[in-house]
Each structure stands twice: as structure tokens, then as C-alpha cells.
Design an enzyme around this catalytic site. Structure first.
Site, mmCIF file in Angstrom:
data_model
loop_
_atom_site.group_PDB
_atom_site.id
_atom_site.type_symbol
_atom_site.label_atom_id
_atom_site.label_comp_id
_atom_site.label_asym_id
_atom_site.label_seq_id
_atom_site.Cartn_x
_atom_site.Cartn_y
_atom_site.Cartn_z
ATOM 1 N N PRO A 96 0.820 -1.213 0.000
ATOM 2 C CG PRO A 96 -0.991 -1.621 1.427
ATOM 3 C CD PRO A 96 0.317 -2.208 0.963
ATOM 4 C CB CYS A 97 1.257 3.727 -2.643
ATOM 5 S SG CYS A 97 -0.408 4.313 -3.076
ATOM 6 C CB THR A 98 -1.437 5.421 2.212
ATOM 7 O OG1 THR A 98 -2.493 4.879 1.416
ATOM 8 C CG2 THR A 98 -1.924 6.680 2.899
ATOM 9 C CG PHE A 100 6.132 4.791 0.785
ATOM 10 C CD1 PHE A 100 7.030 4.920 1.833
ATOM 11 C CD2 PHE A 100 5.558 3.548 0.566
ATOM 12 C CE1 PHE A 100 7.349 3.839 2.633
ATOM 13 C CE2 PHE A 100 5.873 2.456 1.368
ATOM 14 C CZ PHE A 100 6.766 2.606 2.407
#
Length: 363
Positions: A96-98, A100
Site C-alpha cells: 500500500p502506497c499511502t 510514501f
């Protein structure tokens, strides 16, 4: 008219003796590209119920493990796929990219690198170490490669993979340069135990942000008009919530294709400016230009966050699938909001296929 990437991408998925493990599979964009490149998704894991249902609908041959990766041992993941340590040809995934993403920089704990979700990157590395695949492929927001609070995480990722014996390369890739009708930038990291892999060369070229020059021998970027123009008159694809109303909805028809709220600023020469210069996100009231690739498709857009269709409405599900290069018949399970999130978070399969194919050549 050129063929759409969703038409061109890979064609048939075939049974392969190159098993792959998928972590954080989401809607399966990365998985679909990987299978088209010649691998077989032996097991997929995701925590989201709708995403798991989507994976089961489109990958009926694949065991789908539903739950938080932190609750599963690597041995249990391998067992679900009928694999032992060292059997997998490939490990793929996009944690999950949240943690970064630059969109979260206003939160102090994210700026300080204390987002607990960032630890999911550790679990990707844990599975890489314990499953020992021949190669790996990881995708994330390009903010992961920023030299800010993310630098320590990115350096840890690269250092750990190299310490495990993998030859590692990384690159920030613009999807439009590979035939995706979308100016979507993401960082890709891949590695192989055999030799240093190489990223595929761009197939398309065109303007992007400050880029003024590119290889003119390449095909031009695929435009939104080419990708979804034939869907525009399809009344059967209409959606109940596609109309943009409320406080700012009436402003959308006045904005030219390819522009956003800045059209209504004094700096742009508007006779009755409504907004200060750069007072909103770039995607606020952003409208598609049929002669250009789409901006990044958002996973969780607000009521006035684009891109919007040039016909002054929200994009329909069939259209965002095309802009992300999913096949028209790819089934997305869940509510309309859930479908938007799943597709918006996905890796375009057409791009994933090209990168995975280049990685297989290094194995």
C-alpha cells in the site's frame, strides 16, 4: 486509428510452469500483466474483501488468501500455492502506497516516517527472503524514491534485496511511454538471482511536465480519445452519479479540455476570477483532453477531483478500465466506489506485461 492498449495487451493467458507469488494483489492489474508475460499466479494475497472477490472472478485457477499479510507466515502462503522455498519464479506486489505518497505529506507522522503501514514493505521483504523466488518485481508511488522521509525506506529496500543476493535495478516509469493512455508515474524495483535485469525500452514518446524533447522515432503517446472515444456515445454505460453538481459543478463546462480550475484565475486572464493561483490541487476540476493521455486515474477522488470527461461528467467504470488498460470484460466486484479504488490503485496490465517480460529474460 491506432489499436487501444487494452486490445493489444498480450492476448491469451496460458498455463505456465513459471509460478509466481502475488502480494497486495488488489484488482489484479500486475497479476494480469505477469500472466500475459508467461508466468502463472500460483497464489495471491490481499486484505480487501472486494479485491479478493475480483481476483477470484478473474483468476479462477489461483488460490486467493484473504487477510492481513502480517497474520500469515511465509510457509502458509507457499502452502496455499502448492510451493516450497525456492520454487517460485517470481514474487510480485505493490505494498500500500499511502505511507510514501506525497498526498500525505501534510500529516506530521508521515513526514517523520512513522506511518505503521510502511511496515508492510518489511513483510514483502520477509516473504522475499523466506520464499526465495528467482526474481521479484515491486511497484509503488514514485514518492517512495524521494530524498525525504522516504529515503530511509527506499535505501532499506534496495540494501536488503542486494544483501539477499539479488541483482537490483530501479526506475521511475511514465506509463504513457509504454503505450498506456495515461501520464501515470510509478517507481518499479526488480531483481534477479541470475543476472542484472534491464527495463524495457520506451515504445512511445511525447511531452510530459517539463519534458520538451523525446525520441521522435517512437510512436506518439496514446490519447484518451483513442482509448475511450468509442465509449462516449454509449448511453447503456451511463451511471447515476456521473453528473457533477454542487458548489463547483457548474464551472466544469467552461473549462477547456486539458485544463483545470486555474482557468478561472486572474493569472490566466479570466474576467471574473474565482480562485487564487495554485490554491487547489492540480486535479481540482481537471478535464480530459481527447488529444492527450489522461492524467493519473485517482483511487479515491473527491467530488470535484478529476480527471473528468470532456463531456463535463465523471468518468464511467468502463472508461477508467480502458484508461488503465484492463480488458473490457474484466470483472470488478464491489460497489462503484470500491471499483474506482481497486482500478485506481492498480498497475496498468499493459505496462506490467512489458516489465515482467523483460524480467523473465534475465532469469
Amino acid at each position: 486509428m491506432r489499436r487501444r492498449p487494452s486490445d493489444e495487451a498480450g492476448g491469451e493467458r496460458r498455463v505456465s510452469d513459471l509460478p509466481a507469488i502475488s502480494l497486495f494483489g488488489g484488482a489484479g492489474g500486475l497479476d494480469l500483466g505477469v500472466e500475459r508475460a508467461g508466468y502463472r499466479i500460483a497464489v495471491a494475497l490481499d486484505y480487501d474483501r472486494d479485491s479478493c472477490a475480483t481476483l477470484r472472478a478473474n483468476f479462477p485457477h489461483t488460490p486467493v488468501v484473504e487477510g492481513d499479510i502480517r497474520a500469515f507466515t511465509t510457509k502458509s502462503i507457499l502452502k496455499a500455492g502448492g510451493l516450497a522455498r525456492g520454487d517460485a519464479a517470481l514474487l510480485v506486489g505493490g505494498p500500500p502506497c499511502t505511507p510514501f505518497s506525497k498526498s500525505g505529506n501534510w500529516l506530521e507522522y508521515k513526514r517523520a516516517g512513522r506511518d505503521p503501514e510502511a511496515s508492510l514493505l518489511d513483510h514483502y521483504l520477509r516473504v522475499l527472503d523466506e520464499a526465495r523466488p528467482c526474481a521479484f518485481l515491486l511497484e509503488n508511488v514514485y514518492g517512495l524514491a524521494y530524498k525525504n522521509h522516504n529515503a530511509a525506506w527506499f535505501e532499506k529496500l534496495l540494501t536488503t534485496c542486494r544483501s539477499l543476493g539479488y541483482h537490483v535495478v530501479q526506475r521511475i516509469i511514465l506509463a504513457a511511454d509504454y503505450g498506456v493512455p495515461q501520464r501515470r508515474q510509478r517507481v518499479f524495483v526488480m531483481g534477479s538471482l541470475e543476472r542484472e535485469p534491464t527495463f524495457p525500452a520506451p515504445t512511445h514518446g511525447g511531452a510530459h511536465e517539463t519534458r520538451k524533447e523525446w525520441d521522435r522515432s517512437l510512436r506518439p503517446h496514446v490519447t484518451t480519445g483513442e482509448a475511450i472515444g468509442d465509449l462516449t456515445p454509449r448511453l447503456d454505460l451511463g451511471e447515476p452519479e456521473e453528473h457533477v453538481n454542487g458548489r463547483y459543478g457548474h464551472l466544469l463546462p467552461g473549462i477547456p479540455p486539458g485544463e483545470n480550475y486555474l482557468f478561472y484565475t486572474d493569472k490566466r486572464g479570466h474576467s471574473s476570477p474565482l480562485f487564487e493561483w495554485r490554491s487547489r490541487y492540480w486535479s481540482f476540476l481537471l478535464k480530459l483532453d481527447p488529444l492527450q493521455p489522461s492524467p493519473t486515474i485517482q483511487a479515491q477522488p473527491g467530488p470535484y477531483v478529476g480527471p473528468f470527461h470532456w463531456d463535463n461528467r465523471r468518468l464511467r467504470l468502463a472508461e477508467i478500465k480502458r484508461l488503465q488498460t484492463f480488458p473490457d470484460d474484466y470483472e470488478i466486484i464491489g460497489s462503484r466506489r470500491s471499483a474506482q479504488r481497486q482500478i485506481g490503485n492498480a498497475v496498468p496490465p499493459f505496462l506490467a506485461e512489458q516489465i515482467a517480460r523483460s524480467l523473465s529474460e534475465a532469469a
